[in-house]
Every structure is written in C-alpha cells, then in structure tokens.
Design a protein around this motif. Structure first.
Motif, mmCIF file in Angstrom:
data_model
loop_
_atom_site.group_PDB
_atom_site.id
_atom_site.type_symbol
_atom_site.label_atom_id
_atom_site.label_comp_id
_atom_site.label_asym_id
_atom_site.label_seq_id
_atom_site.Cartn_x
_atom_site.Cartn_y
_atom_site.Cartn_z
ATOM 1 N N LEU A 29 0.827 -1.208 0.000
ATOM 2 C CA LEU A 29 0.000 0.000 0.000
ATOM 3 C C LEU A 29 0.862 1.259 0.000
ATOM 4 N N ARG A 30 1.927 1.237 0.767
ATOM 5 C CA ARG A 30 2.838 2.386 0.815
ATOM 6 C C ARG A 30 3.464 2.620 -0.566
ATOM 7 N N HIS A 31 3.908 1.528 -1.205
ATOM 8 C CA HIS A 31 4.454 1.652 -2.565
ATOM 9 C C HIS A 31 3.378 2.118 -3.536
ATOM 10 N N GLY A 32 2.154 1.598 -3.362
ATOM 11 C CA GLY A 32 1.067 1.997 -4.245
ATOM 12 C C GLY A 32 0.836 3.490 -4.229
ATOM 13 N N LEU A 33 0.895 4.088 -3.064
ATOM 14 C CA LEU A 33 0.758 5.548 -2.972
ATOM 15 C C LEU A 33 2.000 6.252 -3.502
ATOM 16 N N GLY A 34 3.157 5.701 -3.190
ATOM 17 C CA GLY A 34 4.416 6.326 -3.589
ATOM 18 C C GLY A 34 4.625 6.364 -5.091
ATOM 19 N N GLU A 35 4.131 5.346 -5.794
ATOM 20 C CA GLU A 35 4.313 5.296 -7.239
ATOM 21 C C GLU A 35 3.648 6.473 -7.948
ATOM 22 N N TRP A 36 2.595 7.049 -7.330
ATOM 23 C CA TRP A 36 1.944 8.217 -7.949
ATOM 24 C C TRP A 36 2.866 9.425 -7.947
ATOM 25 N N GLY A 37 3.901 9.401 -7.130
ATOM 26 C CA GLY A 37 4.874 10.484 -7.129
ATOM 27 C C GLY A 37 6.098 10.153 -7.956
ATOM 28 N N GLY A 38 6.087 8.984 -8.599
ATOM 29 C CA GLY A 38 7.228 8.548 -9.397
ATOM 30 C C GLY A 38 6.829 8.270 -10.823
ATOM 31 N N PRO A 39 6.852 6.999 -11.207
ATOM 32 C CA PRO A 39 6.615 6.663 -12.618
ATOM 33 C C PRO A 39 5.164 6.799 -13.082
ATOM 34 N N ALA A 40 4.209 6.823 -12.166
ATOM 35 C CA ALA A 40 2.795 6.891 -12.550
ATOM 36 C C ALA A 40 2.398 8.318 -12.914
ATOM 37 N N HIS A 41 1.446 8.433 -13.822
ATOM 38 C CA HIS A 41 0.939 9.732 -14.270
ATOM 39 C C HIS A 41 -0.572 9.736 -14.170
ATOM 40 N N CYS A 42 -1.097 10.567 -13.313
ATOM 41 C CA CYS A 42 -2.526 10.617 -13.053
ATOM 42 C C CYS A 42 -3.152 11.831 -13.734
ATOM 43 N N SER A 43 -4.360 11.642 -14.212
ATOM 44 C CA SER A 43 -5.143 12.771 -14.718
ATOM 45 C C SER A 43 -6.116 13.190 -13.615
ATOM 46 N N ASP A 44 -6.683 14.382 -13.755
ATOM 47 C CA ASP A 44 -7.685 14.808 -12.770
ATOM 48 C C ASP A 44 -8.882 13.861 -12.778
ATOM 49 N N ALA A 45 -9.289 13.393 -13.958
ATOM 50 C CA ALA A 45 -10.439 12.482 -14.042
ATOM 51 C C ALA A 45 -10.166 11.184 -13.290
ATOM 52 N N LEU A 46 -8.963 10.635 -13.423
ATOM 53 C CA LEU A 46 -8.622 9.412 -12.709
ATOM 54 C C LEU A 46 -8.534 9.676 -11.208
ATOM 55 N N ALA A 47 -7.957 10.795 -10.823
ATOM 56 C CA ALA A 47 -7.882 11.143 -9.396
ATOM 57 C C ALA A 47 -9.283 11.208 -8.797
ATOM 58 N N VAL A 48 -10.212 11.820 -9.507
ATOM 59 C CA VAL A 48 -11.597 11.911 -9.032
ATOM 60 C C VAL A 48 -12.214 10.514 -8.950
ATOM 61 N N ALA A 49 -11.942 9.666 -9.933
ATOM 62 C CA ALA A 49 -12.463 8.296 -9.904
ATOM 63 C C ALA A 49 -11.940 7.524 -8.694
ATOM 64 N N MET A 50 -10.752 7.880 -8.229
ATOM 65 C CA MET A 50 -10.178 7.233 -7.048
ATOM 66 C C MET A 50 -10.600 7.934 -5.758
#
Length: 126
Positions: free
Chosen positions: A19-40
């Motif tokens: 879970l910690r890595h799952g959150l951390g990846e959003w600050g690294g290789p992952a790229h989120c859009s506002d629409a995806l952030a809202v979906a989460m």
C-alpha cells in the motif's frame, strides 16, 4: 471504529509496504489525470499528491484511518499496479521490488481484510 470515525486495521508488513508503494508510485513513474484522481475519490491530481503523503505517513506509523482513506489507498494501489498507461504497470516489480505474482496475492488478501474490516466498522457486518 473509534469515536472519530477512524478504523484500525491489522496488516502484515508486506500488506502495509504494498500500500505504501502503491501511494508512492503516484509520485514517481505513474501519471494521473484529474479524471482518474476523481475516480479514485480524490478532488484532483494535486489533492492526490497532498493526501498520499499524509496517507503514507499514517501507514508507516500504523495509524487508524477513515473508511474513505482505506478505500482510497486500496484503489490507488490497484490502479497504479495494474495500469501501464497511468500507473507503474510492467515497471512495478522494478520500482517496488515486489513481483507481479506476490503483489496480486497481497492485493487479494488486502481486498478481503479491508473489505471485512470496513463492513464491520461501518455496518456491524462481517
């Protein structure tokens, strides 16, 4: 659930780390859009980044979290692990040290554990 609406959930070290890595990846290789952030269930990408720091700290400290926070952490981890478009995808094992097979087993355990704990806390059901 305590009087502040926080839920303490006993997790293994590997569950907490995924879970910690799952959150951390959003600050690294992952790229989120506002629409995806809202979906989460975040307000925006900016909110995801602000919340992920707080949530990672809470996970490290083994602190109770709201049901909403537990759900957001799980969904953010599921997305970042599986999506090669938005998340880490095929790079997950390289960046986290967890193989796909081990991660899937841990995520399934987390889905069961979090689901049961949140149903119990929110509705008194197992």
């Amino acid at each position: 659930m305590d009087s502040d609406g926080l839920v303490a959930i006993e997790l293994s070290n590997d569950e907490r780390e995924v879970l910690r890595h799952g959150l951390g990846e959003w600050g690294g290789p992952a790229h989120c859009s506002d629409a995806l952030a809202v979906a989460m269930d975040f307000q925006s990408v900016t909110d995801l980044h602000e919340q992920r720091r707080r949530l990672r700290s809470a996970l490290i400290a083994n602190q109770p979290l709201s049901a909403r926070d537990w759900r957001r952490i799980l969904v953010a981890t599921e997305f970042v692990f599986t999506s090669d478009v938005f998340g880490s995808g095929v790079d997950w094992p390289i960046t986290t040290g967890y193989s796909d097979e081990r991660t899937i087993a841990i995520l399934r355990a987390l889905q069961r554990t979090l689901g049961a704990a949140l149903r119990q806390a929110l509705y008194g059901q197992r």
